[in-house]
Design an enzyme around this catalytic site. Structure first.
Site, mmCIF file in Angstrom:
data_model
loop_
_atom_site.group_PDB
_atom_site.id
_atom_site.type_symbol
_atom_site.label_atom_id
_atom_site.label_comp_id
_atom_site.label_asym_id
_atom_site.label_seq_id
_atom_site.Cartn_x
_atom_site.Cartn_y
_atom_site.Cartn_z
ATOM 1 C CE LYS A 83 -21.413 -63.585 90.756
ATOM 2 N NZ LYS A 83 -21.423 -62.959 89.438
HETATM 3 C C1 E4P Z 1 -24.266 -61.229 88.643
HETATM 4 O O1 E4P Z 1 -23.440 -61.338 89.518
HETATM 5 C C2 E4P Z 1 -24.030 -61.561 87.222
HETATM 6 O O2 E4P Z 1 -22.693 -61.234 86.915
HETATM 7 C C3 E4P Z 1 -24.866 -60.791 86.262
HETATM 8 O O3 E4P Z 1 -25.731 -59.902 86.917
HETATM 9 C C4 E4P Z 1 -25.474 -61.617 85.193
HETATM 10 O O4 E4P Z 1 -26.274 -60.810 84.386
HETATM 11 P P1 E4P Z 1 -26.719 -61.165 82.902
HETATM 12 O O5 E4P Z 1 -28.028 -61.888 82.968
HETATM 13 O O6 E4P Z 1 -26.852 -59.831 82.252
HETATM 14 O O7 E4P Z 1 -25.622 -61.985 82.302
#
Ligand code: E4P
Length: 224
Positions: A83
């Site tokens: 990522k």
């Molecule tokens: C996506 O890959 C992220 O890990 C995640 O969906 C972030 O979500 P949040 O806004 O609940 O932190």
């Protein structure tokens, strides 16, 4: 639509995998920090549980550092996807990594223009965070509609991961739009299964079935 689980918690991943609905896992620094374990060890365990893609995020913000972090992460297991945050240095890193065959998931996407650029540099996945828009009273799903349209217009192969999912309707809307993947927290996976009418229906069937078993018991005792 594929479903990924958005967690770094091994117990949650095991349970979701046993339901047969998990196609992959996404983690992020916040989720990993909650587990209080070595990241490498944790990722090794997760990657052994799931055959699909497992996203692990870099912490660096400079291109070269992101690339070297990504190379290290990708050596943990074959199904690791790295990522990378959607910043200029991140896009440059994605370009390098894509040429090396290292899979990337470009994260923290909040606009269609960002998603267009991620696809152009060869991202395998794009993660638009819809829930964080909803949190500030904006329609997050519009972003998914726009990205889907742009990617279809130009036949980009980058897969859309609907991220920052908050409730079951997000999944339904994402599926209606035709998003490739939704990454879902464990609690929302459980909500997806539940329906009060299913529970009421089961209770009614069981209650009615009691009458059938009573008749059977009566028949057996009168036959004696
Ligand atoms: C996506 O890959 C992220 O890990 C995640 O969906 C972030 O979500 P949040 O806004 O609940 O932190």
């Amino acid at each position: 639509m594929k479903i990924f689980i958005d967690t770094a918690n091994v117990r949650e991943i095991k349970e979701a995998v046993s339901m047969g609905i998990v196609d992959g896992v996404t983690t992020n620094p916040t989720l990993v920090a909650k587990e209080n374990r070595s990241m490498t060890e944790l990722l090794e365990e997760i990657c052994a549980l799931v055959s699909g893609p497992v996203s692990a995020e870099v912490i660096s913000l400079q291109t070269e550092e992101m690339v070297s972090e990504a190379r290290k992460l990708s050596r943990i297991a074959k199904n690791i996807v790295v990522k990378i945050p959607l910043i200029k240095e991140g896009l440059q890193a994605v370009r390098v990594l894509s040429r090396e065959g290292i899979k990337t998931n470009v994260t923290l996407c909040f606009s269609p223009s960002q998603a267009l650029l991620a696809a152009k540099v060869g991202a395998d996945f794009i993660s638009p965070f819809i829930g964080r828009f909803d949190d500030i009273s904006q329609e997050g799903m519009d972003l998914i509609r726009n990205i889907k349209l742009i990617y279809s217009n130009y036949n980009f192969k980058t897969e859309i991961i609907v991220a920052s999912v908050r409730n079951p309707m997000h999944i339904v809307e994402a599926a209606k739009i035709g998003a490739d993947i939704a990454t879902v927290p464990f609690a929302v996976i459980e909500q997806l299964i539940k329906h009060p009418l299913t529970d009421i229906g089961i209770q009614r069937f069981l209650k009615d079935w009691e009458k059938v078993s009573q008749i059977q018991t009566q028949k057996v005792s009168s036959a004696r």
